[in-house]
Design a protein around this motif. Structure first.
Motif, mmCIF file in Angstrom:
data_model
loop_
_atom_site.group_PDB
_atom_site.id
_atom_site.type_symbol
_atom_site.label_atom_id
_atom_site.label_comp_id
_atom_site.label_asym_id
_atom_site.label_seq_id
_atom_site.Cartn_x
_atom_site.Cartn_y
_atom_site.Cartn_z
ATOM 1 N N MET A 349 35.846 3.220 24.124
ATOM 2 C CA MET A 349 34.447 2.925 24.479
ATOM 3 C C MET A 349 33.716 2.422 23.246
ATOM 4 O O MET A 349 33.943 2.960 22.147
ATOM 5 N N ARG A 350 32.853 1.434 23.443
ATOM 6 C CA ARG A 350 31.934 1.031 22.357
ATOM 7 C C ARG A 350 30.516 1.195 22.882
ATOM 8 O O ARG A 350 30.162 0.679 23.951
ATOM 9 N N ILE A 351 29.720 1.927 22.102
ATOM 10 C CA ILE A 351 28.346 2.223 22.535
ATOM 11 C C ILE A 351 27.404 1.797 21.403
ATOM 12 O O ILE A 351 27.516 2.301 20.277
ATOM 13 N N GLU A 352 26.565 0.840 21.715
ATOM 14 C CA GLU A 352 25.604 0.346 20.711
ATOM 15 C C GLU A 352 24.333 1.189 20.844
ATOM 16 O O GLU A 352 23.720 1.217 21.920
ATOM 17 N N VAL A 353 23.969 1.876 19.750
ATOM 18 C CA VAL A 353 22.854 2.833 19.855
ATOM 19 C C VAL A 353 21.805 2.625 18.759
ATOM 20 O O VAL A 353 22.067 2.026 17.712
ATOM 21 N N GLU A 354 20.667 3.186 19.042
ATOM 22 C CA GLU A 354 19.601 3.291 18.040
ATOM 23 C C GLU A 354 20.062 4.371 17.052
ATOM 24 O O GLU A 354 20.587 5.412 17.486
ATOM 25 N N ASP A 355 19.890 4.125 15.776
ATOM 26 C CA ASP A 355 20.449 5.086 14.804
ATOM 27 C C ASP A 355 19.459 6.212 14.539
ATOM 28 O O ASP A 355 18.790 6.251 13.496
ATOM 29 N N THR A 356 19.338 7.102 15.487
ATOM 30 C CA THR A 356 18.432 8.251 15.300
ATOM 31 C C THR A 356 19.207 9.533 15.522
ATOM 32 O O THR A 356 20.263 9.529 16.160
ATOM 33 N N SER A 413 17.654 6.135 26.549
ATOM 34 C CA SER A 413 16.757 5.176 25.894
ATOM 35 C C SER A 413 17.314 4.732 24.530
ATOM 36 O O SER A 413 16.943 3.692 24.008
ATOM 37 N N PHE A 414 18.260 5.514 23.962
ATOM 38 C CA PHE A 414 18.821 5.107 22.655
ATOM 39 C C PHE A 414 19.800 3.940 22.793
ATOM 40 O O PHE A 414 20.197 3.335 21.815
ATOM 41 N N LEU A 415 20.226 3.622 24.028
ATOM 42 C CA LEU A 415 21.252 2.582 24.214
ATOM 43 C C LEU A 415 20.666 1.184 23.987
ATOM 44 O O LEU A 415 19.629 0.843 24.526
ATOM 45 N N LYS A 416 21.365 0.373 23.169
ATOM 46 C CA LYS A 416 20.844 -0.960 22.843
ATOM 47 C C LYS A 416 21.537 -2.071 23.642
ATOM 48 O O LYS A 416 20.994 -3.153 23.801
ATOM 49 N N GLU A 417 22.796 -1.826 24.037
ATOM 50 C CA GLU A 417 23.536 -2.869 24.793
ATOM 51 C C GLU A 417 24.365 -2.187 25.870
ATOM 52 O O GLU A 417 24.561 -0.965 25.813
#
Ligand code: HSE
Length: 427
Positions: A349-356, A413-417
């Motif tokens: 899996m690849r998960i693009e996230v906000e870095d928080t 909401s942290f998900l970017k893509e």
């Protein structure tokens, strides 16, 4: 329903495999061919020998001629090996109006021209899919599937025993003698060891392929044949340092008709990037270059009860079809598609996230609450310095559970893509 009676010359490992499949798959032949195939009688050397299949005394005979002259036998399966007697029995079968299926590569290599002509004159079939590369359907590929192609070259690993020996030398650092001992223990080596170790078996198969491609039987004595006896561990190591493997390669090649056909069997250095380098153990592999398709590659088991039986069965089916046995198989009402959610396999899996903070812990929480265990995980900062890519692999889990993880993460909401999910295939 038409009945086809089959007689066997020889009932060793392969013969018993074929006999067993003819019986256990009786409904398949009926459904696909509208014929009943009956293994009727086998000529053997000993009536009392213990066999893996159940036979009655009426199904065995010591008399080979009883098979090839039997008034009720339609098709003869020649698995007796050897040359002179096998040839005599094959010709007698033709004379008696019987088609013959064989795995006897030495016989075809030596007498293929005469036997095929005799079969033609008698109006019967002589079929030999099992003679080259066991379970790989190379004869049908060249004769049927690639029939519109001009074949420029074939390079193949056609002898499983020598490939097994070379693979063990390569992988385990065994000497040639040690690896040969291992092959002998497994019963891989032919009774006449020279066939495997001196390249003769591979050459027999090459002669048959050359005939199929160029319609000419070349004598084996005219081609360069070298076996694996001179391959030392130090050669294998030197080749490995150059990113090559040593394989026994049978080659046929024709650049243009004026030049003639190059044929040889030789231990050769194969670059790791060449598909043939990945053909290990007792497997066979064949690479075909032809004018329309380009490159085709086949790999599979080249010997043994089941692969060779598979090839013999395909010839038996060809014979039945030639006798008019064909049918559109009845629809199998029991068959259904399995729900994809029930497939179990590992995933990437690849998960693009906000870095928080807390993001990673939320992701792992979602995975574990869906009964998914993480195998590896890594995080990479993206160039914007605000987002990160989390790449993880899982242990085997249900496709349905991965779908749930994907949709739960997609709500965050942290998900970017979009979340990317790919299954991981077994090694
Ligand atoms: N001796 C052969 C091999 C058996 O090792 O490939 C199948 O032809």
């Amino acid at each position: 329903m038409k009945k086809i009676n089959v007689g066997f010359l020889g009932l060793g490992t392969v013969g018993q495999g074929v006999w067993e499949q003819l019986i256990s798959k009786a409904s398949v032949w009926e459904n696909k061919l509208d014929v009943q195939i009956d293994p009727k009688l086998a000529a053997v050397r000993s009536l009392d020998k213990k066999r893996d299949i159940e036979l009655t005394t009426e199904q065995l005979t010591l008399d080979k001629k009883a098979i090839v002259t039997h008034p009720d036998i339609d098709l003869v399966i020649e698995l007796m090996g050897g040359i002179e007697e096998a040839k005599e029995m094959t010709l007698l079968a033709f004379k008696n109006g019987k088609s013959v299926v064989t795995a006897n590569k030495a016989l075809i290599c030596e007498h293929g021209e005469e036997l095929l002509e005799a079969a033609n004159r008698a109006g019967v079939l002589y079929l030999y899919e099992a003679s080259v590369a066991g379970g790989i359907p190379i004869i049908k590929v060249v004769q049927e599937a690639l029939v519109g192609n001009l074949i420029h070259s074939i390079q193949g690993i056609l002898n499983g025993t020598s490939n097994y020996i070379l693979t063990r030398m390569e992988n385990e650092g065994l000497s040639y003698e040690e690896a040969l001992g291992g092959a002998r223990k497994l019963g891989y080596v032919e009774q006449d060891e020279s066939l495997d170790l001196d390249g003769v078996d591979a050459a027999h198969k090459l002669i048959i392929l050359t005939y199929l491609c160029f319609h000419k039987w070349f004598p084996i004595s005219d081609i360069k044949v070298e076996g694996i006896r001179d391959v030392a561990l130090k050669d294998i190591r030197a080749a490995a340092r150059q990113k090559h493997k040593i394989k026994l390669i049978a080659t046929l090649r024709q650049k243009d008709a004026d030049e003639g056909v190059h044929c040889s069997v030789r231990p050769s250095l194969v670059p790791l990037s060449n598909n043939l380098a990945s053909v290990d153990d007792a497997f066979n592999g064949i690479c075909i270059q032809s004018d329309i398709v380009g490159t085709s590659f086949l790999i599979g088991r080249g010997a043994g009860r089941h692969p060779t039986s598979s090839a013999v069965l395909s010839d038996i089916v060809d014979y039945c079809r030639n006798q008019g046995g064909r049918k559109i198989p009845e629809s199998d009402t029991e068959q259904k598609l399995a729900p994809s959610s029930s497939i179990a396999q590992p995933y990437y899996m690849r998960i693009e996230v906000e870095d928080t903070k807390g993001v990673l812990s939320e992701i792992t929480q979602i995975l574990s609450s869906n009964d998914i265990s993480i195998s590896t995980i890594e995080q990479e900062m993206n160039s914007d310095q605000d987002t990160a890519s989390i790449m993880l692999t899982t242990h085997e889990c249900l496709d349905g559970n991965i779908d749930k993880v994907k949709s739960e993460i997609s709500e965050k909401s942290f998900l970017k893509e979009k979340v990317v999910v790919f299954p991981i295939l077994p090694a």
